[in-house]
Write an enzyme that holds these catalytic residues in place. Structure first.
Site, PDB file in Angstrom:
ATOM      1  CE1 TYR A 153       2.288  -5.011   2.431  1.00  0.00           C
ATOM      2  CE2 TYR A 153       4.209  -4.881   3.853  1.00  0.00           C
ATOM      3  CZ  TYR A 153       3.424  -5.590   2.949  1.00  0.00           C
ATOM      4  OH  TYR A 153       3.793  -6.856   2.575  1.00  0.00           O
TER       5      TYR A 153
ATOM      6  CG  ASP B 226       2.202   1.620  -2.975  1.00  0.00           C
ATOM      7  OD1 ASP B 226       2.753   0.972  -2.057  1.00  0.00           O
ATOM      8  OD2 ASP B 226       1.306   1.131  -3.709  1.00  0.00           O
TER       9      ASP B 226
ATOM     10  CE  LYS C  64      -3.579  -4.224  -2.040  1.00  0.00           C
ATOM     11  NZ  LYS C  64      -3.709  -5.362  -1.125  1.00  0.00           N
TER      12      LYS C  64
HETATM   13  P1  KE4 Z   1       1.369  -7.362  -2.672  1.00  0.00           P
HETATM   14  O1  KE4 Z   1       2.842  -7.712  -2.812  1.00  0.00           O
HETATM   15  O2  KE4 Z   1       0.765  -7.920  -1.395  1.00  0.00           O
HETATM   16  O3  KE4 Z   1       0.562  -7.696  -3.918  1.00  0.00           O
HETATM   17  O4  KE4 Z   1       1.276  -5.771  -2.565  1.00  0.00           O
HETATM   18  C1  KE4 Z   1       2.024  -5.108  -1.584  1.00  0.00           C
HETATM   19  C2  KE4 Z   1       1.384  -3.748  -1.304  1.00  0.00           C
HETATM   20  C3  KE4 Z   1       1.964  -2.615  -1.836  1.00  0.00           C
HETATM   21  N1  KE4 Z   1       1.443  -1.389  -1.619  1.00  0.00           N
HETATM   22  C4  KE4 Z   1       0.309  -1.237  -0.879  1.00  0.00           C
HETATM   23  C5  KE4 Z   1      -0.239   0.139  -0.660  1.00  0.00           C
HETATM   24  C6  KE4 Z   1      -0.330  -2.364  -0.310  1.00  0.00           C
HETATM   25  O5  KE4 Z   1      -1.438  -2.198   0.437  1.00  0.00           O
HETATM   26  C7  KE4 Z   1       0.214  -3.651  -0.531  1.00  0.00           C
HETATM   27  C8  KE4 Z   1      -0.406  -4.896   0.066  1.00  0.00           C
HETATM   28  N2  KE4 Z   1      -1.523  -4.681   0.942  1.00  0.00           N
HETATM   29  C9  KE4 Z   1      -1.751  -5.710   1.947  1.00  0.00           C
HETATM   30  C10 KE4 Z   1      -2.967  -5.312   2.788  1.00  0.00           C
HETATM   31  N3  KE4 Z   1      -2.777  -4.159   3.542  1.00  0.00           N
HETATM   32  C11 KE4 Z   1      -1.926  -7.053   1.342  1.00  0.00           C
HETATM   33  C12 KE4 Z   1      -2.430  -8.105   2.311  1.00  0.00           C
HETATM   34  C13 KE4 Z   1      -1.367  -9.114   2.648  1.00  0.00           C
HETATM   35  O6  KE4 Z   1      -0.212  -8.704   2.802  1.00  0.00           O
HETATM   36  O7  KE4 Z   1      -1.733 -10.307   2.730  1.00  0.00           O
END
Ligand code: KE4
Length: 431
Positions: free
Chosen positions: A145, A240, A268
């Site tokens: 993701y 990523d 994060k």
């Molecule tokens: P955000 O747009 O949620 O800040 O980041 C996206 C993203 C990008 N790359 C990786 C490897 C990520 O894990 C994420 C977001 N992770 C999720 C949890 N697996 C965020 C939780 C959510 O979507 O509420």
């Protein structure tokens, strides 16, 4: 069973206002069933729900809170900065400080752009890679993701095909056609993709340690082979590191594995719990971005002072000696205890861990890619989740996420967690 009357009331009264009562689907408890807990606060390794129930937290806001909840120095820094103003729409010294910290920590990053989420970071990195290489196709890995921009909401096409199909309505097939999906850890398949599409591939984007299908580390040599393959075809390698950045080492997974990606995405931890993202890499590539180059990307609150000071305070705290060894040894204790208990109970479990990110899969085999991850019994995981929650342990409400340990977690927390899991594994046997 803990009383969750207030949570339930908040949940029910939110449903007609916010989809699923949440602002991000991962929080909706859809995978585990039942209603999400509404959290009223957190301190250190624990969170408190709207009914006053306390839990040891292994979600840690999905990764940002490596120092734990309400880390005093972070709170003080935010309060102090907020008293001077929250956003100016103009550059600040804090952004320069953050940029310097990132460049010093991650040698492959010579220039960096702050944004407001991991999604913005990866979306922008792909646009930049396409502009820089003048190619359109990208390669991602099934089960990974990278945020919710169209290019990534793609699942693998039929087994024979690797060209993507949308995994969400609203993503045009013309976009999906430009995303090729490969199996994580399968270098032969990536080599085949490059032999067929190499001259059209702008970039490969990878979570160097997958954290969104549960935790799946790269097989030895896999990342290096990707680095060599992208070099061979003049495609870009994008790491990523939204999860792994400053998580598994101060320099992220690329420090751990000795890889030099062309672009890196962060998020994060660098925001210390405030909305943040960043992308960066080789100067020659980054200089394609406006206002220096022609590739456009912008953001009202990019680099905002509150997120910057929270992130700066966090990254400065992570420089203390022994931090990553402490995180690793505490997580190792949890991993060892869970494995021993599951084996004693005769429950099939595979635990993947890298440093303070880990995940138990309820399966007998090794979990090395999306298809092996899906052999895990999600029924067993869901039972495990609820049994642990009953005993005051808050694990991710989905099998396909990452457990995080923070610096605020203690030996006592691990002992309490293992005490609960011993009871839980026995309970699983009777189900
Ligand atoms: P955000 O747009 O949620 O800040 O980041 C996206 C993203 C990008 N790359 C990786 C490897 C990520 O894990 C994420 C977001 N992770 C999720 C949890 N697996 C965020 C939780 C959510 O979507 O509420």
């Amino acid at each position: 069973m803990k009383k969750t009357i207030q949570s339930e009331e908040l949940f029910q009264s939110s449903l007609h206002l916010m989809l699923g009562g949440v602002n991000s689907p991962a929080r909706a408890f859809k995978a585990v069933g039942g209603s999400p807990l509404f959290i009223s606060g957190g301190k250190g390794s624990s969170i408190v729900d709207a009914d006053g129930n306390q839990y040891i937290d292994y979600v840690c806001s999905w990764g940002p809170l490596i120092l734990g909840h309400a880390f005093p120095e972070v709170v003080r820094a935010i309060q102090e900065q907020a008293s001077k103003g929250t956003s100016f729409g103009a550059p600040t010294a804090l952004e320069k400080h953050m940029a310097q910290l990132i460049v010093d920590a991650v040698p492959s990053i010579e220039m960096v752009r702050m944004v407001n989420s991991g999604t913005e970071a990866t979306m922008s990195a792909i646009r930049l890679a396409r502009a820089y290489t003048k190619r359109n196709k990208i390669v991602k890995f099934e089960g990974s993701y990278h945020g919710h921009s169209d290019a990534f909401l793609i699942k693998a096409g039929s087994a024979a095909l690797t060209l993507g199909v949308p995994s969400s309505p609203g993503v045009p097939s013309s976009i999906a056609d430009m995303t090729i999906t490969a199996n994580y850890n399968d270098i032969e398949q990536v080599q085949k993709i490059f032999s067929e599409h190499g001259k059209d591939i702008a970039a490969v984007i990878i979570e160097p340690i997958a954290g969104n299908m549960g935790v799946i580390p790269p097989l030895p040599g896999f990342l290096k082979q990707l680095e060599d393959l992208t070099d061979q075809y003049q495609s870009l390698l994008i790491f990523d590191e939204v999860i792994t950045g400053f998580r598994v080492a101060y320099g992220g997974a690329q420090e751990l594995y000795g890889i030099n990606p062309d672009l890196t995405c962060l998020g994060k931890i660098i925001g210390g719990g405030m909305p943040v993202g960043a992308y960066g890499g080789k100067r020659e590539i980054m200089e394609q971005m406006a206002p220096v180059g022609p590739v456009f990307q912008a953001g009202t609150l990019s680099g905002n002072p509150i997120a910057m000071i929270a992130g700066i305070t966090t990254l400065e705290a992570l420089k203390a000696p022994g931090i990553y060894n402490n995180l690793d040894s505490l997580a190792a204790k949890l991993e060892k205890g869970l494995k021993e208990q599951a084996n004693e109970a005769g429950i099939k479990i595979c635990i993947n861990r890298e440093g303070s990110m880990m995940c138990p899969f309820f399966t007998s085999g090794q979990v090395r890619d999306f298809s092996s991850a899906t052999t895990s019994s999600t029924d067993q995981y869901n039972l495990f989740f609820w049994e642990m929650l009953k005993q005051g342990i808050y694990f991710p409400p989905s099998q396909f996420e990452t457990f995080f340990i923070s610096l605020a977690h203690t030996e006592k927390d691990i002992e309490q967690t293992l005490k609960a899991s011993k009871i839980t594994f026995q309970a699983l046997l009777s189900k």
